[in-house]
Design a protein around this motif. Structure first.
Motif, PDB file in Angstrom:
ATOM      1  N   LEU A   1      38.129  38.395  33.673  1.00 50.61           N
ATOM      2  CA  LEU A   1      39.111  39.156  33.538  1.00 50.61           C
ATOM      3  C   LEU A   1      39.287  39.801  35.017  1.00 50.61           C
ATOM      4  CD1 LEU A   1      38.161  41.083  30.266  1.00 50.61           C
ATOM      5  CD2 LEU A   1      39.994  39.262  30.556  1.00 50.61           C
ATOM      6  N   PRO A   2      40.518  39.962  35.252  1.00 48.21           N
ATOM      7  CA  PRO A   2      40.860  40.328  36.635  1.00 48.21           C
ATOM      8  C   PRO A   2      40.492  42.025  36.979  1.00 48.21           C
ATOM      9  CG  PRO A   2      42.976  40.403  35.637  1.00 48.21           C
ATOM     10  CD  PRO A   2      41.896  39.882  34.486  1.00 48.21           C
ATOM     11  N   PHE A   3      39.316  42.281  36.774  1.00 47.29           N
ATOM     12  CA  PHE A   3      38.906  43.815  36.903  1.00 47.29           C
ATOM     13  C   PHE A   3      38.181  44.051  38.156  1.00 47.29           C
ATOM     14  CE2 PHE A   3      39.133  45.007  32.004  1.00 47.29           C
ATOM     15  CZ  PHE A   3      40.218  44.945  31.952  1.00 47.29           C
ATOM     16  N   ASP A   4      38.253  44.827  38.812  1.00 48.60           N
ATOM     17  CA  ASP A   4      37.153  45.569  39.629  1.00 48.60           C
ATOM     18  C   ASP A   4      36.389  44.354  40.476  1.00 48.60           C
ATOM     19  OD1 ASP A   4      36.390  48.260  40.133  1.00 48.60           O
ATOM     20  OD2 ASP A   4      34.477  47.228  39.905  1.00 48.60           O
ATOM     21  N   ASP A   5      37.248  43.711  41.189  1.00 45.91           N
ATOM     22  CA  ASP A   5      36.336  42.702  42.355  1.00 45.91           C
ATOM     23  C   ASP A   5      36.611  43.589  43.544  1.00 45.91           C
ATOM     24  OD1 ASP A   5      35.591  41.127  43.867  1.00 45.91           O
ATOM     25  OD2 ASP A   5      37.097  39.413  43.185  1.00 45.91           O
ATOM     26  N   PRO A   6      35.610  43.905  44.306  1.00 43.42           N
ATOM     27  CA  PRO A   6      35.689  44.738  45.407  1.00 43.42           C
ATOM     28  C   PRO A   6      35.527  43.964  46.561  1.00 43.42           C
ATOM     29  CG  PRO A   6      33.442  44.763  44.793  1.00 43.42           C
ATOM     30  CD  PRO A   6      34.218  43.806  43.578  1.00 43.42           C
ATOM     31  N   THR A   7      35.239  42.625  46.658  1.00 45.36           N
ATOM     32  CA  THR A   7      35.086  41.808  47.774  1.00 45.36           C
ATOM     33  C   THR A   7      36.622  41.105  48.163  1.00 45.36           C
ATOM     34  OG1 THR A   7      34.553  39.814  46.558  1.00 45.36           O
ATOM     35  CG2 THR A   7      32.678  41.219  47.008  1.00 45.36           C
ATOM     36  N   LEU A   8      36.671  40.688  49.474  1.00 50.75           N
ATOM     37  CA  LEU A   8      37.682  39.901  49.898  1.00 50.75           C
ATOM     38  C   LEU A   8      37.482  38.541  49.582  1.00 50.75           C
ATOM     39  CD1 LEU A   8      37.310  41.914  53.179  1.00 50.75           C
ATOM     40  CD2 LEU A   8      39.340  42.222  51.644  1.00 50.75           C
ATOM     41  N   GLU A   9      38.522  37.660  49.500  1.00 58.08           N
ATOM     42  CA  GLU A   9      38.540  36.355  49.285  1.00 58.08           C
ATOM     43  C   GLU A   9      38.321  35.626  50.175  1.00 58.08           C
ATOM     44  OE1 GLU A   9      42.087  36.337  47.120  1.00 58.08           O
ATOM     45  OE2 GLU A   9      41.159  37.487  45.135  1.00 58.08           O
TER      46      GLU A   9
ATOM     47  N   TYR B   1      28.258  41.876  53.527  1.00 62.54           N
ATOM     48  CA  TYR B   1      28.816  40.600  53.623  1.00 62.54           C
ATOM     49  C   TYR B   1      27.951  39.822  54.737  1.00 62.54           C
ATOM     50  CZ  TYR B   1      33.432  41.997  51.716  1.00 62.54           C
ATOM     51  OH  TYR B   1      34.164  42.408  50.743  1.00 62.54           O
TER      52      TYR B   1
ATOM     53  N   PRO C   1      44.043  41.158  48.916  1.00 63.68           N
ATOM     54  CA  PRO C   1      42.351  40.711  48.921  1.00 63.68           C
ATOM     55  C   PRO C   1      42.327  39.634  49.856  1.00 63.68           C
ATOM     56  CG  PRO C   1      43.711  40.779  46.617  1.00 63.68           C
ATOM     57  CD  PRO C   1      44.606  40.822  47.924  1.00 63.68           C
TER      58      PRO C   1
ATOM     59  N   CYS D   1      37.686  47.737  45.486  1.00 60.49           N
ATOM     60  CA  CYS D   1      39.167  47.374  44.917  1.00 60.49           C
ATOM     61  C   CYS D   1      40.135  48.414  44.762  1.00 60.49           C
ATOM     62  CB  CYS D   1      38.973  46.599  43.594  1.00 60.49           C
ATOM     63  SG  CYS D   1      37.936  47.685  42.481  1.00 60.49           S
TER      64      CYS D   1
ATOM     65  N   GLU E   1      33.898  39.256  30.415  1.00 61.51           N
ATOM     66  CA  GLU E   1      34.451  39.926  31.470  1.00 61.51           C
ATOM     67  C   GLU E   1      34.554  39.301  32.966  1.00 61.51           C
ATOM     68  OE1 GLU E   1      31.225  42.475  33.032  1.00 61.51           O
ATOM     69  OE2 GLU E   1      32.644  44.056  33.977  1.00 61.51           O
TER      70      GLU E   1
END
Lengths: 51, 275
Positions: A43-51, B118, B208, B239, A40
């Protein structure tokens, strides 16, 4: 493939059916608890954070 | 007398096509199996991860309650510890899934247990930007319905010592002709902030890499606005669209009220939560 497995399960039909169900359960458990958690994060699923 | 005239069964085709049959059947079975595995993965992603997360969230909540029992509201709360809960997040308009315990940090393991703070952004009630991330789908999806939040909806943060009532800022379409005089009563304290905040709206969709939305003044380089001029914001990130990692949904709110907890009356709740 499935016909081959069915032919090679031992015992009468009832025993074969139970064995087949157990096999399916083992495969599902292996997928849900070992394989899916391992793949998992790739895979590019459901990443809620900022990069 | 009725006689049923059955034509003799055609013999199964033999020869060249017969050799391919087992191979085709095997391929078909493999494809069906693959389809079932993909369906099972969807079930895992949406449901099974939530079961794991529910347990971790319950553990974090339990631990936080234990910690709060030992801290009197009159004392200073201890600083957040990475991976541990330190606050409770209530969003009454999003229904009974709330409240969630908020943990310190935004790594994958922490976010699996609940919304994460954060590190380095403001703490609840402080000047600057109290910034949280939470999953939109799977893992209990604490921020699954963030798209349903409208301006003035309450986002209440409970700490060991206080209740902080933030409210969602006016949305992009509402900000231009926002009139505090005619706004509903629950919008008290909510208005476009203006100045360096003129581009900060209640809910936006960003790329993002737009990390500046969690800066003390969103979108303004750090150090430009002195601390005493900063508003007290809350920012929720998740997201967008659901199930995807393509963009991020950002919700900004502003602190409107603070109720200190009373040591003798732990049952008191702010009116925003029906207390």
């Amino acid at each position: 493939m499935y016909a081959w497995i069915w032919r090679h399960l031992p015992g009468p039909v009832a025993v074969k059916a139970v064995t087949a169900l157990v096999l399916v359960a083992v495969v599902v458990a292996l997928l849900l608890f070992v394989i899916f958690p391992a793949v998992e994060p790739m895979l590019p699923f459901d990443d809620p954070t900022l990069e | 007398m009725v006689s049923v005239d059955t034509s003799p069964q055609a013999p199964p085709p033999r020869g060249r096509s017969g050799r391919w049959r087992p191979l085709l059947r095997g391929l078909g079975e493999a494809l069906i199996t693959l389809g079932l595995v993909v369906l099972l993965f969807v079930f895992y992603e949406v449901q099974v991860t939530s079961w794991f997360s529910a347990r971790q969230q319950a553990d974090a909540t339990e631990r936080l309650r234990g910690q709060w029992r030992e801290v009197s509201p009159d004392e200073q709360a201890p600083p957040p510890v990475p991976g541990r809960g330190f606050a409770r997040l209530h969003i009454p308009s999003l229904g009974p899934d709330f409240p969630f315990t908020v943990l310190e940090g935004t790594d994958q393991d922490t976010l699996a247990a609940g919304p994460g703070h954060y590190g380095g952004t403001a703490l609840p009630g402080q000047r600057g930007n109290f910034a949280l991330a939470g999953h939109r789908s799977g893992r209990m999806a604490p921020f699954g319905d963030l798209d349903r939040l409208g301006s003035c909806d309450a986002v209440v943060v409970e700490t060991a010592t206080d209740w902080y009532v933030y409210r969602v800022l006016p949305l992009r379409g509402e900000a231009a002709d926002w009139d505090p005089e005619t706004a509903p009563e629950r919008c008290a304290g909510v208005a476009p902030i203006g100045g360096p905040y003129r581009d900060v709206f209640g809910r936006t969709i960003v790329e993002p890499e737009r990390r500046e939305v969690i800066d003390p003044v969103p979108g303004v380089p750090r150090g430009t606005v002195p601390e005493q001029w900063r508003s007290r914001l809350i920012t929720l990130t998740t997201c967008h669209p659901r199930f995807s990692a393509e963009k991020r949904m950002i919700v900004h709110g502003v602190l409107t009220k603070r109720y200190p907890k009373v040591a003798e009356r732990p049952d008191l709740r702010p009116p925003e939560l029906g207390g």
